[in-house]
Design a protein around this motif. Structure first.
Motif, PDB file in Angstrom:
ATOM      1  N   PRO A  11       0.171  49.648  48.382  1.00  0.00           N
ATOM      2  CA  PRO A  11      -0.510  49.979  49.644  1.00  0.00           C
ATOM      3  C   PRO A  11      -0.860  48.736  50.449  1.00  0.00           C
ATOM      4  O   PRO A  11      -1.044  48.823  51.661  1.00  0.00           O
ATOM      5  CB  PRO A  11      -1.770  50.723  49.183  1.00  0.00           C
ATOM      6  N   SER A  12      -0.933  47.591  49.774  1.00  0.00           N
ATOM      7  CA  SER A  12      -1.275  46.351  50.475  1.00  0.00           C
ATOM      8  C   SER A  12      -0.056  45.661  51.080  1.00  0.00           C
ATOM      9  O   SER A  12      -0.189  44.597  51.680  1.00  0.00           O
ATOM     10  CB  SER A  12      -1.964  45.375  49.506  1.00  0.00           C
ATOM     11  N   GLN A  13       1.136  46.265  50.945  1.00  0.00           N
ATOM     12  CA  GLN A  13       2.349  45.664  51.504  1.00  0.00           C
ATOM     13  C   GLN A  13       3.101  46.695  52.353  1.00  0.00           C
ATOM     14  O   GLN A  13       4.256  47.013  52.088  1.00  0.00           O
ATOM     15  CB  GLN A  13       3.255  45.122  50.391  1.00  0.00           C
ATOM     16  N   PRO A  14       2.458  47.196  53.401  1.00  0.00           N
ATOM     17  CA  PRO A  14       3.084  48.260  54.196  1.00  0.00           C
ATOM     18  C   PRO A  14       4.322  47.808  54.953  1.00  0.00           C
ATOM     19  O   PRO A  14       5.223  48.608  55.207  1.00  0.00           O
ATOM     20  CB  PRO A  14       1.969  48.686  55.154  1.00  0.00           C
ATOM     21  N   THR A  15       4.386  46.533  55.323  1.00  0.00           N
ATOM     22  CA  THR A  15       5.532  46.048  56.115  1.00  0.00           C
ATOM     23  C   THR A  15       6.730  45.704  55.256  1.00  0.00           C
ATOM     24  O   THR A  15       7.823  45.510  55.776  1.00  0.00           O
ATOM     25  CB  THR A  15       5.150  44.797  56.910  1.00  0.00           C
ATOM     26  N   LYS A  16       6.538  45.595  53.939  1.00  0.00           N
ATOM     27  CA  LYS A  16       7.571  45.172  52.984  1.00  0.00           C
ATOM     28  C   LYS A  16       8.060  43.741  53.235  1.00  0.00           C
ATOM     29  O   LYS A  16       9.060  43.313  52.671  1.00  0.00           O
ATOM     30  CB  LYS A  16       8.763  46.134  52.986  1.00  0.00           C
ATOM     31  N   VAL A  17       7.343  43.007  54.073  1.00  0.00           N
ATOM     32  CA  VAL A  17       7.689  41.610  54.328  1.00  0.00           C
ATOM     33  C   VAL A  17       7.192  40.747  53.182  1.00  0.00           C
ATOM     34  O   VAL A  17       6.095  40.952  52.657  1.00  0.00           O
ATOM     35  CB  VAL A  17       7.075  41.127  55.659  1.00  0.00           C
TER      36      VAL A  17
END
Length: 361
Positions: free
Chosen positions: A329-335
């Motif tokens: 959930p803390s990496q929504p952008t997948k960047v």
């Protein structure tokens, strides 16, 4: 529907404990990207840009570092695999691949074969179309400092690592939304990417204005000693939690200083290196942070205190049980930049026409 994200109050009021730090306060805007379907008329991360149809799409012609993985991976395939993982995460008993997903995968393979056959060019052999990273409208992020007449900032990057710092090269464009009549419908994309983390997932934004204080590495020696002095905390009726009994400075850095995640303005998130001031190549002015491109919106450990109220339950659950299928959930952008670090873009405070620079932290 208007999406809202709200940062919880900090566990301690910085200026109540250390009034000497009040002059160091800086405004920042947490962007709070979350997966969605933004349009070119929206502020976004990884979404379509308000790009004029009659303006050439930017390409990178610099030399690229390329790690030969033995296969080519276009952005469309990266997005498809993410979609498959998200579905399987939600439905553990579902098929490995649905008929629609199989069709999309075959379409990716056909596209690559039609364009290049069996002999794909090396990335250094041809100009590489840049990928959209962010689009920010001044109406959503008033903290931006655009040139006269401009109200949209567009950030793109080349999805390959570049010397000397092994990071994607970035490009900034300012424009006036009112001057764009016809929008480029289908921008070109690179035939492959150096890393899946260089393909941002389309996200809508929920900008939130906050106040930040400098990382302890940006403090003067006197201020740093002050933050490390436990008696100062007690005198103000505040006390770092037991996990920082011997290191109140660590408590300050994790919970009170600069916010994590994608943001505009604010203070740099030092830690990978000591503070490294950036100076304008034209006028030698000390440059200021414009945009932080973050691998994570909050830290998986103690740093989840920065998770917005609206994401609190997911953040606590992820901290307790971990994650699977890339669904943090803390990496929504997948960047993911560097070793899951931050890429900070700096600009000259004296002129937006002066070239920007960037730094991995």
């Amino acid at each position: 529907m208007v999406v809202v994200r709200t940062t919880p109050p900090r566990p301690v009021d910085v200026t109540a404990v250390f009034p000497e730090l009040a002059p160091s306060a800086r405004p920042a805007v947490r962007l709070h990207p979350r997966p969605g379907a933004p349009s070119a008329a929206d502020s976004s991360v990884g979404g379509p840009l308000l790009w004029p149809a009659d303006e050439p799409w930017p390409h990178c012609e610099a030399a690229h570092l390329h790690l030969d993985s033995g296969f080519r991976r276009p952005p469309a395939e990266v997005r498809l695999d993410r979609r498959i993982m998200a579905r399987r995460h939600a439905d553990h008993g579902g098929p490995a691949m649905t008929p629609e997903e199989q069709t999309l995968r075959e379409r990716c393979a056909t596209m690559m074969e039609e364009r290049f056959g069996a002999d794909l060019p090396e990335p250094a052999d041809c100009p590489v179309p840049l990928l959209p990273v962010a689009q920010l409208y001044l109406r959503d992020v008033p903290l931006l400092r655009p040139p006269a007449g401009a109200d949209v900032l567009q950030v793109l990057w080349c999805p390959y690592d570049h010397e000397p710092d092994c990071k994607p090269s970035t490009a900034l464009f300012w424009r006036s939304a009112a001057e764009v009549a016809d929008i480029l419908a289908t921008p070109p994309e690179p035939y492959e990417v150096n890393d899946d983390g260089y393909v941002p997932e389309p996200c809508t934004l929920a900008p939130e204005a906050i106040t930040e204080y400098p990382n302890s590495l940006d403090l003067s020696p006197r201020e740093r000693s002050m933050v490390e002095d436990r008696s100062r905390w007690r005198a103000a009726g505040a006390d770092p939690d037991s996990s920082h009994a011997d290191s109140p400075r660590g408590f300050y850095d994790i919970h009170l200083a600069e916010a994590p995640g994608w943001k505009v303005g604010g203070w740099p998130p030092w830690g990978r290196t000591d503070p490294c001031p950036r100076y304008c190549a034209v006028c030698d002015a000390r440059m200021v942070p414009l945009l932080t491109v973050a691998s994570f919106e909050w830290d998986g450990g103690e740093g989840h205190s920065w998770a917005p109220h609206e994401d609190r339950e997911a953040a606590v659950a992820a901290a307790a049980v971990g994650y699977c299928c890339g669904q943090r959930p803390s990496q929504p952008t997948k960047v993911a930049v560097g070793s899951t670090d931050n890429l900070q873009i700096y600009v000259c405070p004296t002129s937006p026409d002066h070239p920007h620079t960037d730094l991995i932290q």
